[in-house]
Design an enzyme around this catalytic site. Structure first.
Site, PDB file in Angstrom:
ATOM      1  N   GLU A  30       0.852  -1.197   0.000  1.00 15.92           N
ATOM      2  CA  GLU A  30       0.000   0.000   0.000  1.00 15.92           C
ATOM      3  C   GLU A  30       0.896   1.259   0.000  1.00 15.92           C
ATOM      4  OE1 GLU A  30      -2.014   0.154   3.786  1.00 15.92           O
ATOM      5  OE2 GLU A  30      -3.464   1.643   3.142  1.00 15.92           O
ATOM      6  N   LYS A  56      -9.402   2.124  -1.956  1.00 15.57           N
ATOM      7  CA  LYS A  56      -9.649   1.474  -0.661  1.00 15.57           C
ATOM      8  C   LYS A  56     -11.018   1.868  -0.104  1.00 15.57           C
ATOM      9  CE  LYS A  56      -7.178   0.908   3.781  1.00 15.57           C
ATOM     10  NZ  LYS A  56      -5.908   1.294   4.475  1.00 15.57           N
ATOM     11  N   CYS A  87      -5.132  -3.220   2.450  1.00 19.51           N
ATOM     12  CA  CYS A  87      -4.861  -3.276   3.884  1.00 19.51           C
ATOM     13  C   CYS A  87      -6.117  -3.484   4.744  1.00 19.51           C
ATOM     14  CB  CYS A  87      -4.076  -2.040   4.317  1.00 19.51           C
ATOM     15  SG  CYS A  87      -3.123  -2.365   5.823  1.00 19.51           S
TER      16      CYS A  87
END
Ligand code: ACM
Length: 272
Positions: free
Chosen positions: A39, A111, A144
């Site tokens: 990330e 995300k 993540c």
């Protein structure tokens, strides 16, 4: 199919240096068909104000990092998933992962579940959850903290993902172990590319846990790095293992779901 990840320690704000390092490490891992990078791997993680995102963020697909990754993907015949600070405008940023391949740029994932102070800087992605057919396998992407919500991996698996690519800057100790659960509960492969080291910034600092890993539909740990060192790991898999959703001769992982009883999953409110 050869799948792998790159674990390294980006230096906060040193975008060109970090990008150059990713190119060196991708070159080292060029035998892979699919490589996942961490990330926010060109910027570092711990932003302290929006001006830093304005300076270090990049347009996708026209920014230098996505262009450089597209070029190396063509040269090495590799699909690459890499985390980036995506700048849409001077006030709109996403914690994104780009997917590039031998034919160039394919797509960007933003995300969906933002962690902690990320909410001060990034907008949350609005999906939809997508999968990409690479020929040898179908992949899904999450970034993540998306791992905390089992719905993310489940929906990707329901859409047909054989492999989940998971760029990460993990900080919680139990994340990697939980990804083994995401594998077995969906019978899929996962590739978690985590970073190492620390971001030390004025008034704040954060340590990242390394331990990047590849997990199998049988909950095996096919590869894992240590907590500290830069690493490129590649393993050979048969993606078709992820197409077998039989748990016993009489139990199908998806067809045995009792969806008529699952309506609380679709409500945000929690019953008291
Ligand atoms: C995280 O989502 N980077 C913890």
């Amino acid at each position: 199919m050869k799948i792998g990840y790159i674990q390294f320690n980006p230096i906060f704000g040193e975008v060109q240096k970090n990008l150059d390092r990713t190119i060196e490490l991708i070159t080292k891992g060029k035998e892979a068909d699919l490589l996942v990078l961490p990330e926010l791997c060109t910027t570092g993680y711990l932003f302290i104000d929006k001006s830093e995102l304005q300076r270090f963020g990049e347009k996708v697909p026209d920014g230098p990092s996505t262009k450089a990754w597209s070029k190396i993907a063509k040269e090495t015949d590799t699909f690459i998933v890499a985390g980036i600070c995506e700048k849409v405008s001077d006030s709109e940023f996403y914690n994104s992962a780009v997917l590039v391949g031998p034919e160039g740029f394919i797509d960007v994932y933003r995300k969906i579940h933002l962690f902690n102070n990320e909410k001060d800087f990034f907008k949350a992605g609005n999906g939809p959850f997508k999968i990409y057919d690479l020929g040898d396998a179908k992949i899904g992407i999450m970034v993540c903290f998306d791992w905390v919500f089992p719905e993310t991996a489940r929906i990707l698996a329901l859409h047909g993902a054989d492999i989940i690519c998971h760029p990460a800057n993990l900080v919680l100790q139990f994340s990697q172990k939980t990804m083994l659960a995401r594998s077995i509960e969906n019978r899929i492969f996962t590739i978690t590319a985590n970073r190492t080291g620390e971001d030390i910034r004025p008034n704040s600092q954060l340590s990242f846990t390394g331990l990047s890993q590849i997990t199998s539909p049988k909950m095996e740990l096919l590869a894992q790095s240590n907590e500290h060192d830069e690493d490129v790991k590649i393993v050979e898999i048969d993606p078709m293992q992820a197409r077998n959703k039989m748990i016993t001769a009489n139990n199908h992982l998806f067809l045995d779901r009792r969806v008529e009883l699952y309506s609380p999953l679709l409500k945000k409110e929690v019953e008291k």
